[in-house]
Design a protein around this motif. Sequence first.
Motif, mmCIF file in Angstrom:
data_model
loop_
_atom_site.group_PDB
_atom_site.id
_atom_site.type_symbol
_atom_site.label_atom_id
_atom_site.label_comp_id
_atom_site.label_asym_id
_atom_site.label_seq_id
_atom_site.Cartn_x
_atom_site.Cartn_y
_atom_site.Cartn_z
ATOM 1 N N ILE A 123 0.844 -1.205 0.000
ATOM 2 C CA ILE A 123 0.000 0.000 0.000
ATOM 3 C C ILE A 123 0.880 1.255 0.000
ATOM 4 N N GLY A 124 2.003 1.172 0.722
ATOM 5 C CA GLY A 124 2.894 2.319 0.832
ATOM 6 C C GLY A 124 3.582 2.716 -0.461
ATOM 7 N N LEU A 125 3.519 1.864 -1.477
ATOM 8 C CA LEU A 125 4.138 2.197 -2.769
ATOM 9 C C LEU A 125 3.486 3.418 -3.410
ATOM 10 N N SER A 126 2.249 3.705 -3.012
ATOM 11 C CA SER A 126 1.552 4.872 -3.567
ATOM 12 C C SER A 126 1.724 6.107 -2.683
ATOM 13 N N GLY A 127 2.452 5.946 -1.579
ATOM 14 C CA GLY A 127 2.626 7.052 -0.649
ATOM 15 C C GLY A 127 3.909 7.826 -0.880
ATOM 16 N N VAL A 128 4.179 8.747 0.049
ATOM 17 C CA VAL A 128 5.368 9.601 -0.054
ATOM 18 C C VAL A 128 6.639 8.785 0.121
ATOM 19 N N ASN A 129 6.609 7.789 1.018
ATOM 20 C CA ASN A 129 7.801 6.985 1.290
ATOM 21 C C ASN A 129 7.820 5.715 0.433
ATOM 22 N N ALA A 130 7.578 5.878 -0.861
ATOM 23 C CA ALA A 130 7.553 4.730 -1.767
ATOM 24 C C ALA A 130 8.915 4.044 -1.812
ATOM 25 N N GLY A 131 9.984 4.826 -1.735
ATOM 26 C CA GLY A 131 11.337 4.248 -1.755
ATOM 27 C C GLY A 131 11.577 3.333 -0.570
ATOM 28 N N GLY A 132 11.116 3.779 0.599
ATOM 29 C CA GLY A 132 11.254 2.953 1.796
ATOM 30 C C GLY A 132 10.462 1.666 1.667
ATOM 31 N N SER A 133 9.260 1.744 1.107
ATOM 32 C CA SER A 133 8.421 0.553 0.928
ATOM 33 C C SER A 133 9.075 -0.423 -0.042
ATOM 34 N N LEU A 134 9.695 0.092 -1.099
ATOM 35 C CA LEU A 134 10.406 -0.770 -2.044
ATOM 36 C C LEU A 134 11.551 -1.503 -1.358
ATOM 37 N N ALA A 135 12.281 -0.788 -0.523
ATOM 38 C CA ALA A 135 13.396 -1.402 0.202
ATOM 39 C C ALA A 135 12.885 -2.467 1.170
ATOM 40 N N HIS A 136 11.788 -2.169 1.858
ATOM 41 C CA HIS A 136 11.203 -3.139 2.785
ATOM 42 C C HIS A 136 10.832 -4.432 2.055
ATOM 43 N N LEU A 137 10.204 -4.275 0.885
ATOM 44 C CA LEU A 137 9.769 -5.438 0.115
ATOM 45 C C LEU A 137 10.966 -6.246 -0.389
ATOM 46 N N GLY A 138 12.048 -5.547 -0.753
ATOM 47 C CA GLY A 138 13.261 -6.254 -1.174
ATOM 48 C C GLY A 138 13.872 -7.038 -0.033
ATOM 49 N N GLY A 139 13.935 -6.433 1.148
ATOM 50 C CA GLY A 139 14.445 -7.135 2.322
ATOM 51 C C GLY A 139 13.555 -8.303 2.703
ATOM 52 N N ALA A 140 12.235 -8.099 2.622
ATOM 53 C CA ALA A 140 11.283 -9.169 2.951
ATOM 54 C C ALA A 140 11.428 -10.343 2.004
ATOM 55 N N LEU A 141 11.608 -10.052 0.716
ATOM 56 C CA LEU A 141 11.777 -11.117 -0.273
ATOM 57 C C LEU A 141 13.032 -11.932 0.014
ATOM 58 N N LEU A 142 14.116 -11.235 0.355
ATOM 59 C CA LEU A 142 15.362 -11.935 0.683
ATOM 60 C C LEU A 142 15.171 -12.835 1.896
ATOM 61 N N GLY A 143 14.521 -12.305 2.938
ATOM 62 C CA GLY A 143 14.291 -13.089 4.152
ATOM 63 C C GLY A 143 13.452 -14.320 3.876
ATOM 64 N N TYR A 144 12.423 -14.165 3.025
ATOM 65 C CA TYR A 144 11.535 -15.281 2.699
ATOM 66 C C TYR A 144 12.293 -16.366 1.921
ATOM 67 N N ILE A 145 13.029 -15.959 0.894
ATOM 68 C CA ILE A 145 13.783 -16.923 0.080
ATOM 69 C C ILE A 145 14.843 -17.629 0.920
ATOM 70 N N TYR A 146 15.530 -16.862 1.772
ATOM 71 C CA TYR A 146 16.576 -17.432 2.645
ATOM 72 C C TYR A 146 15.980 -18.537 3.524
ATOM 73 N N ALA A 147 14.830 -18.255 4.138
ATOM 74 C CA ALA A 147 14.196 -19.220 5.042
ATOM 75 C C ALA A 147 13.760 -20.475 4.296
ATOM 76 N N LYS A 148 13.105 -20.298 3.146
ATOM 77 C CA LYS A 148 12.602 -21.440 2.387
ATOM 78 C C LYS A 148 13.739 -22.317 1.865
ATOM 79 N N GLN A 149 14.842 -21.692 1.490
ATOM 80 C CA GLN A 149 16.005 -22.463 1.037
ATOM 81 C C GLN A 149 16.680 -23.182 2.197
ATOM 82 N N LEU A 150 16.676 -22.549 3.360
ATOM 83 C CA LEU A 150 17.295 -23.176 4.530
ATOM 84 C C LEU A 150 16.514 -24.419 4.964
ATOM 85 N N VAL A 151 15.194 -24.362 4.836
ATOM 86 C CA VAL A 151 14.363 -25.530 5.145
ATOM 87 C C VAL A 151 14.768 -26.714 4.264
#
Length: 271
Positions: free
Chosen positions: A160-188
């Motif tokens: 939702i934040g991608l449409s807000g003023v801090n869109a850059g921060g939201s993009l970074a959050h999503l990139g970090g979240a994606l890395l965390g998700y992939i890391y966990a699934k691969q570790l399993v």
Amino acid sequence: MLEKIIAINVIIFLLVVILKPFIGGALGYFELPPNFSDALMQPWSIISYAFLHYGALHLAFNMIWLYFCGKLFLNLFNTKMAINLYFLGSIFGGLNFLLFYNLFPVYFADKYFPLIGASAAVRAIFIFICAYMPNNEVRLITWNIKIWYIGAALVALDVIGLSGVNAGGSLAHLGGALLGYIYAKQLVKGNDIGKGFERLLDTINNWFKASKKGNLKTVYKDKSKVGGYTKGEFSEFNNQKKIDIILDKISKSGYESLTAKEKEFLFKAGK
């Protein structure tokens, strides 16, 4: 180690508060700029931005989250993996920020700001926990809630934040979240995708250790000395010992008891 990262973030924030009136423009070299070309000119900013905060609330929120996530994470995993996630989360968050800003420049034209803050790194650690043990529950006030619900809510807020003023921060959050998700699934599955980065950090750490060792003084054995004496001192000491033995023999058995070599040695010593 995560507490040390928190301390580093706090120290950098205090330095920024003190020095910003004097070096305000120079801080831009540690922010991650939206342009690929600008980012390539300061490649260190893909990591340095994650240690830079300008607001006390921004810093406090990120560090409280990091402390909370660290406590959960280190109950199951080692510190090195936490460091891998922190740095890889900041790198992937920065890359996601750069990718979308440059793929859709028109959409983000009015939200064109450099990236700062540890949010992407912290988000990577938290989403890793959510993906690795989704049924784990945490207590919120008086209710127990599955941790993955919180993770899903945060990701939804970032979308939702991608449409807000801090869109850059939201993009970074999503990139970090994606890395965390992939890391966990691969570790399993038994694959630690952070091992390569861990080896890189170990190599850099060894460079610093090697430089420290290089500063130590090397003590070489002085081959010109024998038993702590110079060769001349040792020879003189040895000759005196021989003289004492010969004189002792004379006092006991007389001069005639000496051998020819002993008489010759004593004669030369007497000179």
